[in-house]
Design an enzyme around this catalytic site. Structure first.
Site, PDB file in Angstrom:
ATOM      1  N   ARG A  60     -26.843  54.759   7.013  1.00 21.64           N
ATOM      2  CA  ARG A  60     -26.503  53.779   6.022  1.00 21.64           C
ATOM      3  C   ARG A  60     -25.639  52.680   6.439  1.00 21.64           C
ATOM      4  O   ARG A  60     -24.496  52.873   7.062  1.00 21.64           O
ATOM      5  CB  ARG A  60     -26.183  54.216   4.706  1.00 21.64           C
ATOM      6  CG  ARG A  60     -25.548  53.255   3.489  1.00 21.64           C
ATOM      7  CD  ARG A  60     -25.286  53.912   2.412  1.00 21.64           C
ATOM      8  NE  ARG A  60     -24.051  54.677   2.457  1.00 21.64           N
ATOM      9  CZ  ARG A  60     -22.953  54.101   2.440  1.00 21.64           C
ATOM     10  NH1 ARG A  60     -22.685  52.767   2.303  1.00 21.64           N
ATOM     11  NH2 ARG A  60     -21.730  54.891   2.273  1.00 21.64           N
ATOM     12  N   HIS A  70     -20.142  62.391   4.195  1.00 22.07           N
ATOM     13  CA  HIS A  70     -19.807  61.048   3.387  1.00 22.07           C
ATOM     14  C   HIS A  70     -21.056  60.973   2.303  1.00 22.07           C
ATOM     15  O   HIS A  70     -20.937  60.708   1.179  1.00 22.07           O
ATOM     16  CB  HIS A  70     -19.421  60.067   4.064  1.00 22.07           C
ATOM     17  CG  HIS A  70     -18.992  58.805   3.356  1.00 22.07           C
ATOM     18  ND1 HIS A  70     -17.861  58.894   2.370  1.00 22.07           N
ATOM     19  CD2 HIS A  70     -19.364  57.559   3.242  1.00 22.07           C
ATOM     20  CE1 HIS A  70     -17.656  57.676   1.905  1.00 22.07           C
ATOM     21  NE2 HIS A  70     -18.584  56.819   2.179  1.00 22.07           N
ATOM     22  N   GLU A 105     -17.000  44.707   7.612  1.00 23.67           N
ATOM     23  CA  GLU A 105     -17.097  46.132   7.795  1.00 23.67           C
ATOM     24  C   GLU A 105     -17.900  46.325   8.969  1.00 23.67           C
ATOM     25  O   GLU A 105     -18.853  45.372   9.211  1.00 23.67           O
ATOM     26  CB  GLU A 105     -17.420  46.988   6.535  1.00 23.67           C
ATOM     27  CG  GLU A 105     -16.429  46.926   5.584  1.00 23.67           C
ATOM     28  CD  GLU A 105     -16.542  47.641   4.501  1.00 23.67           C
ATOM     29  OE1 GLU A 105     -17.354  48.425   4.270  1.00 23.67           O
ATOM     30  OE2 GLU A 105     -15.944  47.564   3.658  1.00 23.67           O
ATOM     31  N   LEU A 158     -23.056  51.202  -3.171  1.00 28.84           N
ATOM     32  CA  LEU A 158     -22.585  50.604  -4.503  1.00 28.84           C
ATOM     33  C   LEU A 158     -23.945  49.568  -4.717  1.00 28.84           C
ATOM     34  O   LEU A 158     -24.479  49.632  -6.109  1.00 28.84           O
ATOM     35  CB  LEU A 158     -21.474  49.845  -4.559  1.00 28.84           C
ATOM     36  CG  LEU A 158     -20.330  50.991  -4.489  1.00 28.84           C
ATOM     37  CD1 LEU A 158     -18.945  49.887  -4.385  1.00 28.84           C
ATOM     38  CD2 LEU A 158     -20.392  51.807  -5.688  1.00 28.84           C
TER      39      LEU A 158
END
Length: 558
Positions: A391, A356, A110, A397
Site C-alpha cells: 500500500r 500495520h 511521504e 483513509l
C-alpha cells in the site's frame, strides 16, 4: 424500507452508514465503542490531488508503482479520481485540515509519493480528527432515529441461505467478483444476517444487506501498530461463509514503530526530513534505494529488518533532531514518545518494523460487492486490488472514504431497482448457527490449545517481514492439529477465544497463499525465492484448507 447492517465503525463503516441513513433502516454494530478503530489511531494523513501542481495521473502512477505490479488499475483510478471529492466532504463534515501561512491546506510528502499531496489534521492526528467528525454525525443520526447503534457487540458469524435463480448473477449491470479483476461468477448463497455476541449472549440479527468494515488483523502478530480489537473478525467470518479472498500473503509492516512498544512513528516524520541510522550511526537507506528514507514501506521495512539481523537484533534509529519544529509539527508523536522516555527533538529513537496493514482480504468489485449476494466489504477487510502487493502511504483513509461511499450508492441503487423479493432468512440455517455458537461454547484443554501469545510468536517468526517454505509449512502443521476435548469457560473469556480462533484461521490462509507465491514481491519476501518472478495474477481461494464450518470448531483449538 430495507435493513442494512454495517459491521465496524472506522472511516469505511461510518461513511457507508451516514450515506444510507434515512434512505434505509441502518444498524451499525461495533465491537468496542463507536469510532474505536485503526482509523482513530492514524497519525499519517489522507492523500489526494487537490493542488494545481499535482495530477490524478501522477497519484495513479505512484500507487501502481508502490503496488509492485499487482495493483488493479481500474480500482486505483477510482480511488485517485473520486478521492478529492471525498476529502472535500470530510472537510465539510468538520475535519479541520492543517493550513500553511497562506491559508491553503498544507501538503506533506511521504514515502513513494512523487509530490507533496498528503493532508493532515492536528499535525499527526488526522485519523482522530476524521473519526471525531464522523462519530459526531453518526450520534446525531442515532439521536434522530435514522441509525441504530450497537456498541460492544462482536460479530461471530455470517448467516447465509441458498440463492434463487433470480439473483444468482447479481443485480442488474453488476459482475459478481471472483477476484479484484476476476471474471463474473454466479452467486450461490445470500447473506441473510449475522450472529453476534452481545453482553455475553448470542443473538441473531437479520438483514437485507450486510457490509463488513471490520478492518485488519494486526493482533495476529507479536509486534503491531494495531489496536487490541484488530483481530480479523469480519474476514474470518466471511471465509467461513464461503467468500472468496485473495492477496492474503501481503501484510504490510510499518518500518518505524517504537522498539518494544508498537507505538507508531508516522512516515510523515521521515517526509519532514528525519533519517534512519543503524546501531553504528550510519545512514544506510541511500545504500539500498535511491529514494532513501522515502522509499516504499516494503523496501524500508525489509531494510531495517535485515540491518537489525546484522546487528544481532539491535534496533535501528530514527533521527529527527535536525527537523525544524518537529515537536510542533508532530505533537501527538512527541507526547507518545515522551511517555516512553524519549524526546523526539533531542534523542535517537529506536525503531523496528511492526505489522500495520492487510492488503489482502475479501474479494470485491469496485462497489464492494462480494461473491455472496447481499454481502459487501469496504476498507481494510476488502481486497479490491487497489493496493496491490504494497500500500502507498496515506491511501488507506482515502480507500475507506471512497469505497464506503461507492458501496452505499450501490446498495441504495440495488434496493431501488430490485424486482423480485429478497429471500426470507432460513430458520434452519439460523438454528444450526445458533447451536454451534451457543453460550455453552467451550475452549480446548490447556494441553492442546494454542494461546494468543504462541500464535503471535508463530506468526511473527514465520509470517513476518521475511518468510521461507519450511516456516510456512510449520504454521500450517501447527494450526492444522486435531480438535481437543473441551472444558467450560466463563462468558468473559468468550471474546478472546473467538478472536484467537479468527486469527488462527486467517494465519492458515496467509501461510497457504504465501507458500503458493514462490517469489518475492512487495510486502511478501521469500528468502527461498528472493526475486520477483514473471508477473502473475493474484490467487483467489487458491488453497484447500480444512473445513471450518463454525467458529466453535476454531475456538476449540485456541
Amino acid at each position: 424500507m430495507s435493513h442494512v447492517l454495517i459491521i465496524g465503525s472506522g472511516i469505511a463503516g461510518l461513511t457507508t452508514a451516514l450515506r444510507l441513513a434515512g434512505r434505509h433502516e441502518v444498524t451499525v454494530v461495533t465491537k468496542d465503542g463507536v469510532g474505536e478503530s485503526n482509523t482513530a489511531m492514524a497519525q499519517g494523513g489522507i492523500a489526494g490531488v487537490l493542488a494545481a501542481d499535482d495530477t490524478v495521473e501522477a497519484h495513479v502512477a505512484d500507487t501502481l508503482v508502490a503496488g509492485t505490479g499487482l495493483g488493479d488499475e481500474a480500482a486505483v483510478r477510482v480511488l485517485c479520481t473520486e478521492g478529492p471529492d471525498r476529502i472535500l466532504e470530510l472537510a465539510a463534515a468538520g475535519v479541520d485540515f492543517d493550513r500553511d501561512r497562506t491559508g491553503e491546506w498544507s501538503r506533506g510528502l511521504e514515502g513513494a509519493h512523487s509530490i507533496p499531496r498528503i493532508l493532515h489534521a492536528g499535525g499527526d492526528a488526522t485519523g482522530k480528527a476524521i473519526i471525531e467528525a464522523l462519530t459526531n454525525a453518526l450520534r446525531a443520526a442515532v439521536a434522530a432515529g435514522r441509525v441504530r447503534l450497537l456498541e460492544h457487540t462482536m460479530l461471530l458469524d455470517l448467516v447465509t441461505a441458498p440463492t434463487g435463480p433470480s439473483e444468482a448473477t447479481g443485480p442488474a449491470g453488476s459482475a459478481v467478483p471472483t477476484g479484484p479483476a476476476g471474471s463474473p461468477a454466479r452467486h450461490t448463497s445470500r447473506c441473510t444476517g449475522v450472529s453476534l455476541l452481545r453482553n455475553g449472549v448470542h443473538e441473531f440479527l437479520a438483514a437485507d444487506a450486510v457490509i463488513l468494515a471490520t478492518g485488519g488483523a494486526g493482533q495476529l502478530y507479536a509486534h503491531t501498530t494495531n489496536p487490541e480489537g484488530a483481530t480479523g473478525d469480519g474476514l474470518a467470518a466471511a471465509i467461513r461463509a464461503g467468500a472468496a479472498v485473495s492477496d492474503m500473503e501481503f501484510y504490510q509492516f510499518h518500518p518505524t514503530a517504537l522498539a518494544g512498544s508498537g507505538f507508531l512513528i508516522s512516515e510523515a516524520v521521515r517526509g519532514a526530513g528525519a533519517l534512519l541510522l543503524d546501531a553504528n550511526g550510519h545512514r544506510f537507506m541511500p545504500d539500498i534505494d535511491r529514494r532513501g528514507e522515502l522509499a516504499p514501506r516494503d523496501v524500508v521495512a525489509l531494510a531495517i529488518h535485515r540491518r537489525m539481523a546484522e546487528q544481532n537484533g539491535l534496533p535501528c534509529y530514527l533521527d529527527a533532531r535536525s527537523v525544524p519544529e518537529v515537536v510542533t509539527h508532530f505533537p501527538s508523536i512527541a507526547r507518545g514518545l515522551a511517555a516512553h522516555g524519549f524526546d523526539l527533538a533531542a534523542d535517537l529513537i529506536p525503531v523496528t518494523p511492526a505489522a500495520h496493514y492487510f492488503m489482502g482480504g475479501i474479494n470485491t468489485d469496485l462497489d464492494g460487492r462480494t461473491n455472496i449476494a447481499g454481502l459487501f466489504a469496504v476498507g481494510e477487510v476488502a481486497c479490491s486490488g487497489v493496493h496491490g502487493a504494497n500500500r502507498l502511504a496515506s491511501n488507506s483513509l482515502l480507500e475507506g472514504a471512497v469505497f464506503g461511499a461507492r458501496a452505499a450508492e450501490a446498495i441504495a441503487t440495488e434496493f431501488e431497482t430490485r424486482t423480485g423479493p429478497i429471500p426470507e432468512p432460513s430458520r434452519a440455517s439460523h438454528s444450526a448457527t445458533a447451536a454451534s455458537l451457543s453460550l455453552s461454547t467451550k475452549l480446548g484443554s490447556s494441553s492442546n490449545r494454542i494461546s494468543r501469545e504462541e500464535l503471535q510468536e508463530l506468526a511473527w517468526t514465520h509470517l513476518g517481514v521475511e518468510r521461507e517454505g519450511h516456516g510456512l509449512r510449520t504454521v500450517l502443521d501447527r494450526l492444522g492439529e486435531g480438535r481437543p476435548l473441551v472444558t467450560d469457560v466463563e462468558p468473559a473469556e468468550l471474546r478472546e477465544g473467538f478472536e484467537t480462533a479468527n486469527l488462527a484461521h486467517i494465519a492458515r490462509y496467509i501461510a497457504a497463499q504465501a507458500l503458493a507465491r514462490q517469489e518475492s514481491r512487495g510486502a511478501h519476501t521469500r528468502t527461498d525465492f528472493p526475486t520477483s518472478g514473471a508477473l502473475s495474477t493474484r490467487r483467489p481461494e487458491s488453497v484447500d484448507l480444512m473445513s471450518t464450518s463454525s467458529l466453535l470448531q476454531e475456538a476449540a483449538s485456541c
